[in-house]
Each structure stands twice: as C-alpha cells, then as structure tokens.
Design a protein around this motif. Structure first.
Motif, PDB file in Angstrom:
ATOM      1  N   ILE A 122      36.070  30.854  42.060  1.00 36.17           N
ATOM      2  CA  ILE A 122      36.441  30.121  43.273  1.00 36.17           C
ATOM      3  C   ILE A 122      36.097  30.947  44.502  1.00 36.17           C
ATOM      4  O   ILE A 122      36.207  32.173  44.488  1.00 36.17           O
ATOM      5  CB  ILE A 122      37.950  29.800  43.250  1.00 36.17           C
ATOM      6  CG1 ILE A 122      38.257  28.840  42.096  1.00 36.17           C
ATOM      7  CG2 ILE A 122      38.438  29.227  44.576  1.00 36.17           C
ATOM      8  CD1 ILE A 122      39.718  28.678  41.806  1.00 36.17           C
ATOM      9  N   LEU A 123      35.718  30.258  45.567  1.00 36.22           N
ATOM     10  CA  LEU A 123      35.541  30.870  46.879  1.00 36.22           C
ATOM     11  C   LEU A 123      36.523  30.191  47.815  1.00 36.22           C
ATOM     12  O   LEU A 123      36.618  28.965  47.836  1.00 36.22           O
ATOM     13  CB  LEU A 123      34.110  30.672  47.399  1.00 36.22           C
ATOM     14  CG  LEU A 123      33.820  31.163  48.816  1.00 36.22           C
ATOM     15  CD1 LEU A 123      33.966  32.678  48.913  1.00 36.22           C
ATOM     16  CD2 LEU A 123      32.427  30.733  49.256  1.00 36.22           C
ATOM     17  N   GLU A 124      37.260  30.991  48.555  1.00 35.79           N
ATOM     18  CA  GLU A 124      38.237  30.462  49.498  1.00 35.79           C
ATOM     19  C   GLU A 124      37.970  31.060  50.873  1.00 35.79           C
ATOM     20  O   GLU A 124      37.690  32.258  50.986  1.00 35.79           O
ATOM     21  CB  GLU A 124      39.646  30.817  49.030  1.00 35.79           C
ATOM     22  CG  GLU A 124      40.731  30.256  49.905  1.00 35.79           C
ATOM     23  CD  GLU A 124      42.109  30.597  49.366  1.00 35.79           C
ATOM     24  OE1 GLU A 124      42.819  29.674  48.977  1.00 35.79           O
ATOM     25  OE2 GLU A 124      42.445  31.793  49.338  1.00 35.79           O
ATOM     26  N   ALA A 125      38.067  30.253  51.902  1.00 31.20           N
ATOM     27  CA  ALA A 125      37.872  30.746  53.261  1.00 31.20           C
ATOM     28  C   ALA A 125      38.956  31.764  53.613  1.00 31.20           C
ATOM     29  O   ALA A 125      40.117  31.592  53.244  1.00 31.20           O
ATOM     30  CB  ALA A 125      37.894  29.585  54.256  1.00 31.20           C
ATOM     31  N   GLY A 126      38.552  32.816  54.310  1.00 32.67           N
ATOM     32  CA  GLY A 126      39.481  33.870  54.694  1.00 32.67           C
ATOM     33  C   GLY A 126      40.574  33.403  55.629  1.00 32.67           C
ATOM     34  O   GLY A 126      41.656  33.996  55.667  1.00 32.67           O
ATOM     35  N   LEU A 139      47.029  28.484  40.570  1.00 34.18           N
ATOM     36  CA  LEU A 139      46.234  27.569  39.759  1.00 34.18           C
ATOM     37  C   LEU A 139      45.083  28.299  39.053  1.00 34.18           C
ATOM     38  O   LEU A 139      44.746  27.979  37.917  1.00 34.18           O
ATOM     39  CB  LEU A 139      45.670  26.471  40.663  1.00 34.18           C
ATOM     40  CG  LEU A 139      44.899  25.350  40.030  1.00 34.18           C
ATOM     41  CD1 LEU A 139      45.831  24.478  39.207  1.00 34.18           C
ATOM     42  CD2 LEU A 139      44.223  24.511  41.100  1.00 34.18           C
ATOM     43  N   ALA A 140      44.518  29.290  39.713  1.00 34.90           N
ATOM     44  CA  ALA A 140      43.283  29.937  39.251  1.00 34.90           C
ATOM     45  C   ALA A 140      43.520  31.152  38.376  1.00 34.90           C
ATOM     46  O   ALA A 140      42.686  32.046  38.333  1.00 34.90           O
ATOM     47  CB  ALA A 140      42.450  30.329  40.470  1.00 34.90           C
ATOM     48  N   LYS A 141      44.596  31.199  37.673  1.00 32.37           N
ATOM     49  CA  LYS A 141      44.887  32.355  36.810  1.00 32.37           C
ATOM     50  C   LYS A 141      43.702  32.627  35.875  1.00 32.37           C
ATOM     51  O   LYS A 141      43.221  31.746  35.201  1.00 32.37           O
ATOM     52  CB  LYS A 141      46.151  32.106  36.013  1.00 32.37           C
ATOM     53  CG  LYS A 141      47.385  32.079  36.889  1.00 32.37           C
ATOM     54  CD  LYS A 141      48.633  32.314  36.077  1.00 32.37           C
ATOM     55  CE  LYS A 141      49.910  32.229  36.838  1.00 32.37           C
ATOM     56  NZ  LYS A 141      49.962  32.546  38.187  1.00 32.37           N
ATOM     57  N   GLY A 142      43.244  33.864  35.882  1.00 31.75           N
ATOM     58  CA  GLY A 142      42.124  34.248  35.038  1.00 31.75           C
ATOM     59  C   GLY A 142      40.759  34.056  35.676  1.00 31.75           C
ATOM     60  O   GLY A 142      39.759  34.515  35.138  1.00 31.75           O
ATOM     61  N   LEU A 143      40.691  33.386  36.810  1.00 27.05           N
ATOM     62  CA  LEU A 143      39.417  33.203  37.515  1.00 27.05           C
ATOM     63  C   LEU A 143      39.356  34.130  38.723  1.00 27.05           C
ATOM     64  O   LEU A 143      40.377  34.366  39.378  1.00 27.05           O
ATOM     65  CB  LEU A 143      39.260  31.764  38.010  1.00 27.05           C
ATOM     66  CG  LEU A 143      39.075  30.667  36.979  1.00 27.05           C
ATOM     67  CD1 LEU A 143      38.949  29.315  37.681  1.00 27.05           C
ATOM     68  CD2 LEU A 143      37.843  30.917  36.128  1.00 27.05           C
ATOM     69  N   ASP A 144      38.167  34.616  39.028  1.00 27.71           N
ATOM     70  CA  ASP A 144      37.985  35.392  40.258  1.00 27.71           C
ATOM     71  C   ASP A 144      38.062  34.443  41.444  1.00 27.71           C
ATOM     72  O   ASP A 144      37.481  33.353  41.419  1.00 27.71           O
ATOM     73  CB  ASP A 144      36.624  36.088  40.267  1.00 27.71           C
ATOM     74  CG  ASP A 144      36.577  37.279  39.325  1.00 27.71           C
ATOM     75  OD1 ASP A 144      37.645  37.864  39.051  1.00 27.71           O
ATOM     76  OD2 ASP A 144      35.470  37.634  38.876  1.00 27.71           O
ATOM     77  N   VAL A 145      38.787  34.867  42.462  1.00 28.09           N
ATOM     78  CA  VAL A 145      38.872  34.122  43.716  1.00 28.09           C
ATOM     79  C   VAL A 145      38.315  35.030  44.803  1.00 28.09           C
ATOM     80  O   VAL A 145      38.908  36.057  45.129  1.00 28.09           O
ATOM     81  CB  VAL A 145      40.317  33.703  44.056  1.00 28.09           C
ATOM     82  CG1 VAL A 145      40.356  32.973  45.390  1.00 28.09           C
ATOM     83  CG2 VAL A 145      40.907  32.842  42.953  1.00 28.09           C
ATOM     84  N   PHE A 146      37.157  34.671  45.340  1.00 33.15           N
ATOM     85  CA  PHE A 146      36.525  35.454  46.394  1.00 33.15           C
ATOM     86  C   PHE A 146      36.972  34.953  47.753  1.00 33.15           C
ATOM     87  O   PHE A 146      37.095  33.748  47.971  1.00 33.15           O
ATOM     88  CB  PHE A 146      35.000  35.352  46.305  1.00 33.15           C
ATOM     89  CG  PHE A 146      34.415  36.030  45.107  1.00 33.15           C
ATOM     90  CD1 PHE A 146      34.188  37.396  45.107  1.00 33.15           C
ATOM     91  CD2 PHE A 146      34.083  35.300  43.975  1.00 33.15           C
ATOM     92  CE1 PHE A 146      33.641  38.024  44.003  1.00 33.15           C
ATOM     93  CE2 PHE A 146      33.534  35.909  42.862  1.00 33.15           C
ATOM     94  CZ  PHE A 146      33.307  37.287  42.876  1.00 33.15           C
ATOM     95  N   VAL A 147      37.193  35.872  48.677  1.00 30.62           N
ATOM     96  CA  VAL A 147      37.513  35.556  50.070  1.00 30.62           C
ATOM     97  C   VAL A 147      36.539  36.368  50.913  1.00 30.62           C
ATOM     98  O   VAL A 147      36.781  37.545  51.199  1.00 30.62           O
ATOM     99  CB  VAL A 147      38.981  35.906  50.407  1.00 30.62           C
ATOM    100  CG1 VAL A 147      39.295  35.543  51.848  1.00 30.62           C
ATOM    101  CG2 VAL A 147      39.933  35.204  49.448  1.00 30.62           C
ATOM    102  N   LEU A 148      35.409  35.749  51.277  1.00 34.44           N
ATOM    103  CA  LEU A 148      34.311  36.476  51.918  1.00 34.44           C
ATOM    104  C   LEU A 148      33.867  35.891  53.253  1.00 34.44           C
ATOM    105  O   LEU A 148      33.193  36.571  54.019  1.00 34.44           O
ATOM    106  CB  LEU A 148      33.105  36.505  50.973  1.00 34.44           C
ATOM    107  CG  LEU A 148      33.351  37.116  49.595  1.00 34.44           C
ATOM    108  CD1 LEU A 148      32.176  36.845  48.673  1.00 34.44           C
ATOM    109  CD2 LEU A 148      33.616  38.605  49.723  1.00 34.44           C
TER     110      LEU A 148
END
Length: 190
Positions: A122-126, A139-148
């Motif tokens: 997942i990518l999430e806005a900062g 919700l995203a347990k186990g997935l990388d969540v990027f904030v870039l």
C-alpha cells in the motif's frame, strides 16, 4: 553480451553491496559529481549506499574526490537533486502501474483488495488524516505501507483529486514499483 556486475563497494562504509542498494555517481569532464542512476554516463561509477545520511557523509568527508583520485566539485544541490530523481522514478512507476491496471485508489477499493488478499503493498499520502491512517494500518497487517508522497504530488501524477490511499495488486509490475519505493524509502529514512 557483457554480464553486468551486480556488486559494488560503498565509498562511505567500504562494504561491498548489491548495486540495487547503492546510488551511482560519476564525475563529468569538468570535475562535477552528478547522479548516474541509469548507468549510462561515461566514466567510472562511484557508489554510495542508498541513504541520505551516507550521502551526507560522502560529501562532508570529501569521499567523492578520494574515490575519483582527483579534485571534484559537489554542487550544493546534489542532495535535493538525488531526492527529486528518486521521487520522480517512484511517481513514474505509479503511472506505469495505473496504465497496467495494477493500481487501485480510494480507501474502499484498497480495503477490498487487502481483504481479498490481492494487494502486494500500500501507498498512503503523508498528509492523510490520522483516522484513515490508523484504519489502513490495522487493515494492512503483514503488508508494507509506504508513506513517500503527499496528496498534491499523487494527484498531479495521476491526474486525480484527493489521492490518499493506493493498493498495488500482486504482479510483476508491483514488484518493480515496490523496488522503486524501497529505494526512495531507504534514502529518506536511513
């Protein structure tokens, strides 16, 4: 066909590392240090770990000159230039994923993809709201969540409005985007 060498030495730590974990620089004929991430410019490559702190050390300790074995100039704008190049490569990867149909935007679509096990990361806005951020993390347990990136950068890249959450569907395209995000994340946060 010449096989590309995959390992190089980081001029800061002296460690031999996989070239994907390094930033490549070269020196121009007028002795200016410039990024050469596509490895297309002439001259010997000088490698620094993909890290803002490593790049700062290389500049402060004049390690580019030592590696080049001559006096070189490092422009004051080198660090912002490197960050801008890495961010641009990430945004271009997002656009390619959109064209390939492996990108979903919007909290509901992202949530559904995560629940069904279709999301690679997942990518999430900062500048996402704290409530949405917390919901996405749970919700995203186990997935990388990027904030870039911030919403404005994502909106501009995708020609959308209020782009906060994105899921990249499992695919070869997602692997390529993931690698670009890992490089940018590594640079910004190490």
């Amino acid at each position: 066909m010449v096989k590309e060498d995959k390992e190089r030495k980081d001029i800061v730590s002296g460690q031999v590392m996989d070239s994907k974990d390094l930033l490549r620089f070269t020196v121009t004929p007028d002795n200016q240090v410039i990024p050469d991430f596509k490895k297309r410019l002439p001259g010997k490559g000088i490698y620094v770990a993909c890290s803002l702190s490593a790049l700062k050390v290389a500049i402060a300790k004049n390690l580019f000159a030592k590696a080049a074995k001559r006096n070189v100039r490092v422009n004051d704008g080198l660090i912002p230039m490197v960050e801008a190049i890495l961010k641009k490569k990430g945004l271009e990867a997002i656009c390619l994923a959109k064209k390939a149909g492996t990108l979903l935007t919007g909290f509901e679509k992202v949530s559904e993809a995560v629940k069904k096990g279709k999301a690679a990361f997942i990518l999430e806005a900062g500048d996402a709201g704290a409530d949405g951020h917390e919901k996405m993390l749970s919700l995203a347990k186990g997935l990388d969540v990027f904030v870039l990136y911030d919403v404005e950068e994502l909106d501009k890249a995708l020609d959308k409005v209020n782009t906060v959450h994105m899921a990249f569907l499992k695919s070869d395209m997602a692997k390529m985007v993931y690698n670009e995000f890992k490089r940018l994340n590594s640079f910004l946060n190490s």
